[in-house]
Design an enzyme around this catalytic site. Sequence first.
Site, PDB file in Angstrom:
ATOM      1  N   ASP A   1       0.852  -1.190   0.000  1.00  0.00           N
ATOM      2  CA  ASP A   1       0.000   0.000   0.000  1.00  0.00           C
ATOM      3  C   ASP A   1       0.897   1.254   0.000  1.00  0.00           C
ATOM      4  OD1 ASP A   1      -2.297   1.552   0.228  1.00  0.00           O
ATOM      5  OD2 ASP A   1      -2.457   1.304   2.402  1.00  0.00           O
ATOM      6  N   HIS A   2       0.578   2.205  -0.857  1.00  0.00           N
ATOM      7  CA  HIS A   2       1.328   3.469  -0.936  1.00  0.00           C
ATOM      8  C   HIS A   2       2.838   3.284  -1.101  1.00  0.00           C
ATOM      9  CE1 HIS A   2      -1.987   6.239  -0.286  1.00  0.00           C
ATOM     10  NE2 HIS A   2      -2.436   5.428   0.635  1.00  0.00           N
TER      11      HIS A   2
ATOM     12  N   ASP B   1       2.221   5.104  -5.432  1.00  0.00           N
ATOM     13  CA  ASP B   1       1.516   6.340  -5.136  1.00  0.00           C
ATOM     14  C   ASP B   1       2.367   7.524  -5.541  1.00  0.00           C
ATOM     15  OD1 ASP B   1       0.143   8.481  -4.251  1.00  0.00           O
ATOM     16  OD2 ASP B   1       0.113   7.905  -2.136  1.00  0.00           O
TER      17      ASP B   1
ATOM     18  N   GLU C   1      -2.877   5.781  -8.351  1.00  0.00           N
ATOM     19  CA  GLU C   1      -3.783   6.758  -7.732  1.00  0.00           C
ATOM     20  C   GLU C   1      -3.722   8.048  -8.510  1.00  0.00           C
ATOM     21  OE1 GLU C   1      -3.834   7.226  -3.449  1.00  0.00           O
ATOM     22  OE2 GLU C   1      -4.477   9.309  -3.578  1.00  0.00           O
TER      23      GLU C   1
ATOM     24  N   GLY D   1      -7.497   8.612   7.588  1.00  0.00           N
ATOM     25  CA  GLY D   1      -7.661   8.883   9.011  1.00  0.00           C
ATOM     26  C   GLY D   1      -9.131   8.940   9.383  1.00  0.00           C
TER      27      GLY D   1
ATOM     28  N   GLY E   1      -9.179   5.665   2.623  1.00  0.00           N
ATOM     29  CA  GLY E   1      -9.886   6.450   3.627  1.00  0.00           C
ATOM     30  C   GLY E   1     -11.292   5.917   3.770  1.00  0.00           C
TER      31      GLY E   1
ATOM     32  N   THR F   1     -12.657   4.551   6.397  1.00  0.00           N
ATOM     33  CA  THR F   1     -13.194   4.576   7.754  1.00  0.00           C
ATOM     34  C   THR F   1     -14.295   5.631   7.906  1.00  0.00           C
ATOM     35  OG1 THR F   1     -11.165   3.749   8.788  1.00  0.00           O
ATOM     36  CG2 THR F   1     -12.580   5.121  10.160  1.00  0.00           C
TER      37      THR F   1
ATOM     38  N   ASN G   1      -9.776   0.420   1.165  1.00  0.00           N
ATOM     39  CA  ASN G   1      -8.685   0.415   2.141  1.00  0.00           C
ATOM     40  C   ASN G   1      -9.228   0.835   3.495  1.00  0.00           C
ATOM     41  OD1 ASN G   1      -7.224   0.055  -0.214  1.00  0.00           O
ATOM     42  ND2 ASN G   1      -5.516   1.295   0.530  1.00  0.00           N
TER      43      ASN G   1
ATOM     44  N   THR H   1      -7.818   2.896   9.824  1.00  0.00           N
ATOM     45  CA  THR H   1      -7.939   3.744  11.014  1.00  0.00           C
ATOM     46  C   THR H   1      -8.896   3.167  12.060  1.00  0.00           C
ATOM     47  OG1 THR H   1      -7.428   5.663   9.669  1.00  0.00           O
ATOM     48  CG2 THR H   1      -8.405   6.101  11.810  1.00  0.00           C
TER      49      THR H   1
HETATM   50 ZN   LIG Z   1      -4.325   5.311   1.324  1.00  0.00          ZN
END
Ligand SMILES: [Zn+2]
Length: 406
Positions: A82-83, A104, A134, A182, A210, A212, A231, A234
């Site tokens: 990831d990233h 990324d 991305e 976050g 993001g 969450t 994904n 958090t």
């Molecule tokens: Zn991400």
Amino acid sequence: MPLVDMKDMLHHAYRNRYAVGAFDLVSLDFLEAILRSCEGTDAPVILSLAESHFEHFDFDLMMAATERAARRAEIPVAIHLDHGTSFESAVRAINRGCNGVMVDASHLSFADNVALTRRVTEMAHTCGITVEGELGYVAGVEGEDAEKHPGEVVYTSVQEARSYVEQTGVDCLAVSIGTVHGRMRGRPELDFDRLAQIDASLGIPLVIHGGTGLSEEQYRRLIENGVTKINYYTALSDAAAGAIRAVAARDSGAGYTGLLADARNAIQVEVERMSHLFGSAGQAQGVLASARPWRPVAHLILYDADGLDEAGVEAMMAQGREVLSAIPGVRRVAAGRAVKADVPYHWCWVIEFASEKVIDSYRDHPDHVAFADGLFRPIARERLSIDYELRERCEKRKASPGEGRS
Ligand SMILES: [Zn+2]
């Protein structure tokens, strides 16, 4: 066999309109909790390791555990970087066992994002690896994962997305339509019209970072409009931290294992809730039936050395281990010497490839060609070389005491 081709997994989700959870793991507690949860709900899963978290664990050690856990799982699993921040990190992740990578470069200009992503995609596809790009920018708002993503949200444009996918060849695309890394603040407004247009224009699996804090209705509409990978980290981190704080509040004398005792269960419960919301619960058998298994290949070479003494062969092999193990898709390079003297070949290479595709890309890689033609073949005129697809038995996980408490 439960490691499967990630692209096949995502296409099953795309065709059947559900999303696979890509859960970032930062410790063995996360790894175990995520897999246990997905085995419980019969959900395919992506085990995700974020480069921004590498300061919290040893990536090589975590990858060894992640791969082992994936291979003995009863549900289909893919392992994803990831990233990833660079071409080199993508190669390293592939060589450690990831079968999907995200590059990324979304903070770069469009042209630079295209250039780096395309370079990674070209390399990764020669190894059979799935690539996520991305476009647009998913910023962070609050919480530990937010600080890794500074700056403002930049929405993905439909036109640029199309051109980006055409030029880079990515298999799936992370889009920015209003989610944040976050914790969400307030109720996020998501641009579903934009998402629908991107989906109609691209027709490939889309990814949301993001994940969450959205509502059930929002997840449903994301999935209706082509999102097949979400994904999610958090809330898992918050659930684990909450469990630890609760123990600390009621037992000031708790030690390390005592403090952590409920964390795994808290993560497991949250993953289970999300697998139902994402619609991935119950999809494991469908994925297993349609996705290609992800199996390594052993490239074996048996040879005899002429014109080189033993020290010369050892030096040549040491150099080979160094050069060949850096080639994309090469998992392991071991060089050996026969234990007994009365055998037809006295030396060997055991080279493990990430997948069958690597047989060709490895053979043609300039570093392999230079080593083989310059140092190896001239001294190894008598040799035998064969590729084998490997299967191994992985002992199933044994339920531990206390499992299933929730
Ligand atoms: Zn991400």
